[in-house]
Design a protein around this motif. Structure first.
Motif, short mmCIF file in Angstrom:
data_model
loop_
_atom_site.label_atom_id
_atom_site.label_comp_id
_atom_site.label_asym_id
_atom_site.label_seq_id
_atom_site.Cartn_x
_atom_site.Cartn_y
_atom_site.Cartn_z
N VAL A 1 0.84 -1.20 0.00
CA VAL A 1 0.00 0.00 0.00
C VAL A 1 0.88 1.25 0.00
O VAL A 1 0.59 2.23 -0.70
CB VAL A 1 -0.94 0.00 1.22
CG1 VAL A 1 -1.82 1.26 1.20
CG2 VAL A 1 -1.82 -1.24 1.22
N THR A 2 1.96 1.20 0.76
CA THR A 2 2.88 2.35 0.80
C THR A 2 3.47 2.62 -0.57
O THR A 2 3.54 3.77 -1.02
CB THR A 2 4.01 2.09 1.81
OG1 THR A 2 3.45 1.87 3.10
CG2 THR A 2 4.96 3.28 1.86
N GLY A 3 3.89 1.56 -1.26
CA GLY A 3 4.47 1.71 -2.59
C GLY A 3 3.48 2.23 -3.60
O GLY A 3 3.80 3.10 -4.42
N ILE A 4 2.26 1.69 -3.56
CA ILE A 4 1.21 2.14 -4.50
C ILE A 4 0.91 3.61 -4.26
O ILE A 4 0.83 4.41 -5.20
CB ILE A 4 -0.06 1.30 -4.31
CG1 ILE A 4 0.17 -0.15 -4.75
CG2 ILE A 4 -1.22 1.91 -5.11
CD1 ILE A 4 -0.96 -1.08 -4.40
N ALA A 5 0.74 3.99 -2.99
CA ALA A 5 0.43 5.37 -2.66
C ALA A 5 1.54 6.31 -3.14
O ALA A 5 1.27 7.38 -3.69
CB ALA A 5 0.22 5.52 -1.15
N SER A 6 2.77 5.89 -2.94
CA SER A 6 3.91 6.71 -3.36
C SER A 6 3.90 6.95 -4.87
O SER A 6 4.17 8.06 -5.34
CB SER A 6 5.22 6.05 -2.95
OG SER A 6 6.33 6.78 -3.40
#
Length: 279
Positions: A186-191
């Motif tokens: 989720v962190t990577g997608i959001a970034s």
């Protein structure tokens, strides 16, 4: 005496193509502005992707020159959002970048960019590529208008939802569906979308009633079901292609979701086709 009517400078300027330049480098902005000003384009400037995204919605330029590496919202993330916004998705985006690796070029073109210009740029190349894509965009608009009565996005902006939350959600969904085989977080997608984990997670729960991970898992399993029914790809290969740790993990997840194992589901589809060949 030449009596041919001539357009006034103001009229000529109003008919000139409008280009939005998005770059955080003042030197690059000055150089591009000087070059394009000399050829009578109308110009607008944005200093990062977030500002560029907002100005693209407001100004509806004919073309966007976009740096890739910028703070707050990089060029790729900005392009993803522009592609999901009905009023901006038809605007051609040309990326400007000092990095020209094949992987980066492919990423930019895959998410909706129409071309690349390497930094430091060549003035004649910039002009040639800008003119090519302005011409292609004009041809595409004419073709679309000739084959449909539906207004173009710029003509119908008031009736189209440009809700920022919905645009971010759709950009996220498109990203997930295009990369089901990868180990996504989720962190990577959001970034990659210029957002952050908490905001994206909250948005997903509000709009879909699911977590991002639950949606990702559901998309993988739905895709697996299609592949099982329509291809001869092995269960192990499907598991690998859809990001499962192994075939056993995939089989467990598939049975939990659909009530049958992947092999049993494929056999049932084949049996049904044997009984009803027209299916």
């Amino acid at each position: 005496m030449d009596t041919t009517p001539r357009a006034s400078p103001r009229a000529a300027a109003s008919n000139a193509a409008h280009i939005l330049i998005v770059d955080d480098s003042l030197d690059e902005l000055r150089a591009l502005k000087s070059l394009l000003d000399a050829h009578a384009f109308r110009l607008s400037i944005a200093f990062d992707g977030h500002q560029g995204y907002q100005r693209a919605q407001l100004l509806q330029p004919d073309l966007i020159l976009m740096d890739v590496r910028m703070p707050r919202l990089n060029g790729f993330a900005t392009c993803r959002l522009l592609q999901e916004c009905p009023s901006t998705r038809a605007i051609p985006v040309i990326f400007l970048t000092a990095a020209s690796t094949p992987d980066e070029r492919l990423s930019g073109l895959t998410i909706g960019g129409v071309d690349y210009i390497n930094k430091p740029f060549n003035a004649e190349e910039v002009l040639a590529r800008v003119r090519i894509h302005l011409r292609l965009a004009a041809q595409n608009r004419q073709h679309a208008q000739a084959h449909t009565d539906t207004p173009t996005p710029s003509e119908n902006t008031n009736t189209i939802s440009n809700d920022s939350g919905e645009i971010l959600l759709q950009a996220c969904i498109r990203l997930i569906r295009s990369r089901l085989s990868e180990e996504l977080t989720v962190t990577g997608i959001a970034s990659e979308l210029g957002s952050y984990e908490k905001k994206l997670s909250s948005l997903f729960r509000e709009k879909t009633g699911m977590t991002v991970y639950a949606f990702l898992r559901e998309e993988r399993l739905k895709t697996a079901r299609i592949w099982l029914g329509e291809t001869s790809t092995s269960v192990r290969e499907i598991a690998e292609q859809l990001g499962f740790q192994n075939a056993g993990n995939f089989a467990t997840a598939f049975k939990s979701r659909f009530g049958v194992t992947p092999s049993s589901y494929r056999e049932s589809v084949l049996s049904m086709r044997d009984a009803c060949p027209e299916i």
